[in-house]
Design a protein around this motif. Structure first.
Motif, PDB file in Angstrom:
ATOM      1  N   ASN A   1      91.330  41.936  88.653  1.00  0.00           N
ATOM      2  CA  ASN A   1      90.980  41.782  90.064  1.00  0.00           C
ATOM      3  C   ASN A   1      90.859  40.289  90.385  1.00  0.00           C
TER       4      ASN A   1
ATOM      5  N   ALA B   1      88.197  34.998  90.170  1.00  0.00           N
ATOM      6  CA  ALA B   1      87.854  33.722  90.821  1.00  0.00           C
ATOM      7  C   ALA B   1      86.359  33.431  90.680  1.00  0.00           C
TER       8      ALA B   1
ATOM      9  N   GLN C   1      80.424  37.393  95.049  1.00  0.00           N
ATOM     10  CA  GLN C   1      80.218  36.088  95.700  1.00  0.00           C
ATOM     11  C   GLN C   1      78.721  35.787  95.844  1.00  0.00           C
TER      12      GLN C   1
ATOM     13  N   SER D   1      80.258  38.543 102.853  1.00  0.00           N
ATOM     14  CA  SER D   1      80.489  38.158 101.459  1.00  0.00           C
ATOM     15  C   SER D   1      80.507  39.415 100.585  1.00  0.00           C
ATOM     16  N   THR D   2      81.046  39.259  99.374  1.00  0.00           N
ATOM     17  CA  THR D   2      81.063  40.375  98.423  1.00  0.00           C
ATOM     18  C   THR D   2      79.901  40.207  97.450  1.00  0.00           C
TER      19      THR D   2
ATOM     20  N   ASP E   1      89.779  38.552  92.861  1.00  0.00           N
ATOM     21  CA  ASP E   1      88.507  38.092  93.450  1.00  0.00           C
ATOM     22  C   ASP E   1      87.430  37.982  92.369  1.00  0.00           C
ATOM     23  N   ASN E   2      87.387  38.978  91.486  1.00  0.00           N
ATOM     24  CA  ASN E   2      86.417  38.936  90.369  1.00  0.00           C
ATOM     25  C   ASN E   2      86.751  37.775  89.435  1.00  0.00           C
TER      26      ASN E   2
ATOM     27  N   CYS F   1      82.226  39.445  86.484  1.00  0.00           N
ATOM     28  CA  CYS F   1      81.757  38.145  86.999  1.00  0.00           C
ATOM     29  C   CYS F   1      81.529  37.114  85.887  1.00  0.00           C
TER      30      CYS F   1
END
Ligand SMILES: O=C(NC/C=C/[C@H]1O[C@@H](n2cnc3cncnc32)[C@H](O)[C@@H]1O)c1cc([N+](=O)[O-])cc(O)c1O
Ligand SMILES: [Mg+2]
Length: 215
Positions: A93, A98, A7, A3-4, A95-96, A70
């Protein structure tokens, strides 16, 4: 798969925060960053002593945030906005973005927030046509520090600032934004004030610069 950090931060929000309660989301992220993993949120010291008070005193109807990450400061700001006020936050980004969408939703502030997945340089010129923005009452700069000055000049050129618009820039000491500070403190078009504080979750020195556009 591994995981990041965003996350893992989101997992802490789901586990520790009460859905629909923005303050509990802010508290859960600060606990995660103090006890588990540092993350580049504005944090509770700068957040409560500077960000929250500038938002409250500005009482903005239209806010722009550069660098959602985030969604920590997104939630702090949105929870202080008057009814019908809108916060547009830019994050390129995916992913950020999301993770931030889920943090914002969990906090229950999604109706006040429009998260735009894209680059500030591309989207600032589109604010008027795409979102019907006239001018911003408050802009929170917290994205890559070498973009603060570029994007401030871009907002000026696009006529997105009016007399009284407030720019609030995080990290003007650490990591620092020297070209931005040089410009904004020497420009006759701004009245600036430095608020000394500490880098989030550390004892290192940092601070925010508040600048009022004089028109
Ligand atoms: O580097 C920092 N912040 C950069 C934040 C970057 C975030 O904003 C997005 N972004 C960047 N330009 C963008 C342009 N357009 C859209 N999103 C953008 C990036 O995808 C990232 O999610 C930082 C670093 C420390 N530190 O101690 O090292 C402390 C802090 O408080 C910080 O804010
Ligand atoms: Mg920051």
């Amino acid at each position: 798969t591994q995981s990041t950090r965003p996350q893992r931060l989101l997992a802490a929000v789901h586990k520790k925060a009460t859905r629909g309660n923005p303050r509990s989301v802010v508290k859960a992220i600060d606990e995660f960053c103090n006890q588990n993993e540092w993350a580049m949120n504005v944090g509770n010291e700068k957040g409560s002593e500077i960000l929250d008070s500038v938002v409250s005193e500005t009482n903005p109807g239209c806010v722009l945030e550069l660098g959602t990450y985030c969604g920590y400061s997104t939630v702090r700001i949105a929870s202080l906005l008057p009814p019908h006020a809108q916060l547009i936050t830019l994050e390129f980004n995916p992913d950020n973005a999301a993770v931030a969408r889920q943090v914002i939703a969990w906090a229950g502030v999604a109706e006040k927030v429009r998260l735009v997945e894209g680059e500030s340089g591309e989207w600032i010129p589109k604010m008027k046509e795409q979102f019907g923005v006239k001018t911003f009452d408050l802009v929170f700069l917290d994205h890559w520090k070498n973009r603060y000055l570029l994007d401030t000049k871009l907002m000026e050129e696009c006529g997105l600032l009016k007399k009284g618009s407030v720019l609030l820039a995080d990290n003007v000491v650490c990591p620092g934004a020297p070209d931005y500070l040089e410009y904004i403190r020497n420009s006759p078009q701004y009245k600036s004030q430095f608020f000394k504080s500490h880098l989030e979750y550390t004892k290192a020195e940092d601070g925010l610069e508040k600048s009022v556009f004089l028109g």
